[in-house]
Scaffold this motif. Structure first.
Motif, PDB file in Angstrom:
ATOM      1  N   THR B  20       0.821  -1.229   0.000  1.00 56.85           N
ATOM      2  CA  THR B  20       0.000   0.000   0.000  1.00 56.85           C
ATOM      3  C   THR B  20       0.851   1.274   0.000  1.00 56.85           C
ATOM      4  O   THR B  20       0.333   2.349   0.290  1.00 56.85           O
ATOM      5  CB  THR B  20      -0.929   0.013   1.245  1.00 56.85           C
ATOM      6  OG1 THR B  20      -0.097   0.068   2.414  1.00 56.85           O
ATOM      7  CG2 THR B  20      -1.830  -1.193   1.307  1.00 56.85           C
ATOM      8  N   LYS B  23       0.897   3.080   3.450  1.00 50.25           N
ATOM      9  CA  LYS B  23      -0.324   3.702   4.007  1.00 50.25           C
ATOM     10  C   LYS B  23      -0.980   2.843   5.088  1.00 50.25           C
ATOM     11  O   LYS B  23      -1.748   3.352   5.898  1.00 50.25           O
ATOM     12  CB  LYS B  23      -1.326   3.967   2.881  1.00 50.25           C
ATOM     13  CG  LYS B  23      -0.899   5.116   1.982  1.00 50.25           C
ATOM     14  CD  LYS B  23      -1.883   5.320   0.851  1.00 50.25           C
ATOM     15  CE  LYS B  23      -1.389   6.427  -0.075  1.00 50.25           C
ATOM     16  NZ  LYS B  23      -1.968   6.336  -1.397  1.00 50.25           N
ATOM     17  N   GLU B  30      -6.489  -2.835  10.641  1.00 52.43           N
ATOM     18  CA  GLU B  30      -6.964  -2.490   9.297  1.00 52.43           C
ATOM     19  C   GLU B  30      -6.457  -3.485   8.257  1.00 52.43           C
ATOM     20  O   GLU B  30      -7.231  -4.019   7.458  1.00 52.43           O
ATOM     21  CB  GLU B  30      -6.498  -1.069   8.946  1.00 52.43           C
ATOM     22  CG  GLU B  30      -6.989  -0.586   7.590  1.00 52.43           C
ATOM     23  CD  GLU B  30      -6.411   0.778   7.234  1.00 52.43           C
ATOM     24  OE1 GLU B  30      -5.536   1.281   7.971  1.00 52.43           O
ATOM     25  OE2 GLU B  30      -6.827   1.332   6.194  1.00 52.43           O
ATOM     26  N   ASN B  80     -10.674   3.904  -1.533  1.00 56.06           N
ATOM     27  CA  ASN B  80      -9.452   3.714  -0.758  1.00 56.06           C
ATOM     28  C   ASN B  80      -8.454   2.893  -1.585  1.00 56.06           C
ATOM     29  O   ASN B  80      -8.606   1.674  -1.708  1.00 56.06           O
ATOM     30  CB  ASN B  80      -9.796   3.003   0.555  1.00 56.06           C
ATOM     31  CG  ASN B  80      -8.640   3.009   1.535  1.00 56.06           C
ATOM     32  OD1 ASN B  80      -7.488   2.859   1.133  1.00 56.06           O
ATOM     33  ND2 ASN B  80      -8.941   3.174   2.811  1.00 56.06           N
ATOM     34  N   TRP B  83      -6.716  -0.037   0.249  1.00 56.60           N
ATOM     35  CA  TRP B  83      -7.582  -1.211   0.402  1.00 56.60           C
ATOM     36  C   TRP B  83      -7.739  -1.941  -0.937  1.00 56.60           C
ATOM     37  O   TRP B  83      -7.790  -3.171  -0.970  1.00 56.60           O
ATOM     38  CB  TRP B  83      -8.967  -0.805   0.918  1.00 56.60           C
ATOM     39  CG  TRP B  83      -8.995  -0.398   2.349  1.00 56.60           C
ATOM     40  CD1 TRP B  83      -7.917  -0.061   3.133  1.00 56.60           C
ATOM     41  CD2 TRP B  83     -10.155  -0.274   3.190  1.00 56.60           C
ATOM     42  NE1 TRP B  83      -8.341   0.269   4.393  1.00 56.60           N
ATOM     43  CE2 TRP B  83      -9.703   0.151   4.454  1.00 56.60           C
ATOM     44  CE3 TRP B  83     -11.510  -0.450   2.981  1.00 56.60           C
ATOM     45  CZ2 TRP B  83     -10.567   0.376   5.518  1.00 56.60           C
ATOM     46  CZ3 TRP B  83     -12.390  -0.233   4.037  1.00 56.60           C
ATOM     47  CH2 TRP B  83     -11.918   0.172   5.296  1.00 56.60           C
TER      48      TRP B  83
END
Lengths: 74, 165
Positions: B20, B23, B30, B80, B83
Motif C-alpha cells: 500500500t 499507508k 486495518e 481507498n 484497500w
C-alpha cells in the motif's frame, strides 16, 4: 496412514525447525522455549505432509477422491 | 486450501506497507481486516449454494476468476487505493492457494472456461466433514497449509508482533 508416517515426521520436523532457527533467529532476539515449541509444532505439520508424500495410503486417498465429482447434481 | 487461508491472509497483512506504499501498517487491525475479508471473499460463493439459490457447480467459478479480482479492486479504488491494492493481492493469492486442488480454477472467465490446476491434491467437495477429512489425509495439504502457518510464524518474528513482543 501407515504407522511409521507420524514417527518419520517427528525427525523431519526437528530438521525443519533447526533449519528455521539457523536462518531466521537474530542473536539479539533469541527464541524462548515457548517459541521453539510452537515452531516445532508448525514444523511438524509440514513434516507430516512430507512423510505422507511417501505414504502409499495418502496417494490412494487422493486417487479415491479424484474419482468423485462433488459438483454433480443428483 | 481450508484452514491455511487464514494463515495466508495474515501473511498478506504482514506485507501491507509494501502493498500500500506505506499507508497501512503490517499486522494492523486495518490490514488484517481487509486482507482476511478480501481473501475469503471468493469462497462466499458457497452461500448461494447453501441457500439453494445456485447449483453446486457454481463453486469455484466466477468468484475465482481474474475478472472478479479486478472488479473488486476497481470498486474499492475510488474510495481507498490502499484497500484496493491489498484486496486485489489477497484475492489473487487466494487463487494461488486454491490452484493445487484438482478442481481447478477458471481464471480466464468469461473468455474461456478452461480450469487451471496444479493437481497436487484431490478436491473433496465443500463445507462438510467428508471434505475436511479427505483434504487432511493428503500430503500436499499438510505441506502447503503447514508451510503457510510456518511462514506466518516467521513473519510475526520478523515484525516483532505477538508472540514475539
Amino acid at each position: 496412514m501407515l504407522k511409521r508416517t507420524p514417527v518419520i515426521a517427528i525427525f523431519i520436523a526437528a530438521l525443519i525447525a533447526a533449519v528455521a532457527v539457523y536462518f531466521i533467529e537474530v542473536p539479539e532476539r533469541p527464541f524462548t522455549f515457548g517459541h521453539l515449541i510452537l515452531l516445532y509444532i508448525l514444523s511438524y505439520s509440514v513434516a507430516l505432509g512430507i512423510a505422507l508424500y511417501f505414504d502409499p495410503r495418502s496417494q490412494e486417498t487422493k486417487e479415491k477422491y479424484l474419482k468423485i465429482n462433488f459438483y454433480e447434481e443428483k | 486450501m481450508q484452514a491455511g487461508h487464514f494463515a495466508v491472509a495474515l501473511v498478506i497483512s504482514s506485507y501491507a506497507p509494501e502493498l500500500t506504499g506505506g499507508k497501512v501498517d503490517a499486522f494492523s487491525i486495518e490490514s488484517i481486516a481487509v486482507a482476511l475479508a478480501a481473501h475469503q471473499l471468493p469462497n462466499l460463493d458457497g452461500i448461494p449454494i447453501m441457500l439453494g439459490w445456485a447449483k453446486k457447480a457454481f463453486h469455484c467459478t466466477w468468484s475465482h476468476s481474474l475478472l472478479f479480482a479486478l472488479i473488486v479492486g476497481l470498486i474499492l479504488l475510488p474510495f481507498n487505493a490502499a484497500w484496493a491494492s491489498l484486496s486485489f493481492t489477497s484475492i489473487i493469492i487466494h487463487f494461488l492457494a486454491d490452484m493445487p486442488s484438482s478442481v481447478g480454477l477458471p481464471l480466464l472467465l468469461p473468455f474461456t472456461k478452461k480450469r487451471f490446476t496444479l493437481n497436487l491434491w484431490a478436491d473433496t467437495g465443500i463445507l462438510d466433514w467428508e471434505s475436511f477429512k479427505g483434504t487432511y489425509l493428503q500430503a500436499w495439504t499438510w505441506i502447503l497449509e503447514g508451510g503457510a502457518f510456518l511462514f506466518l510464524f516467521i513473519r510475526a518474528y520478523q515484525e516483532a508482533v505477538w508472540p514475539f513482543v
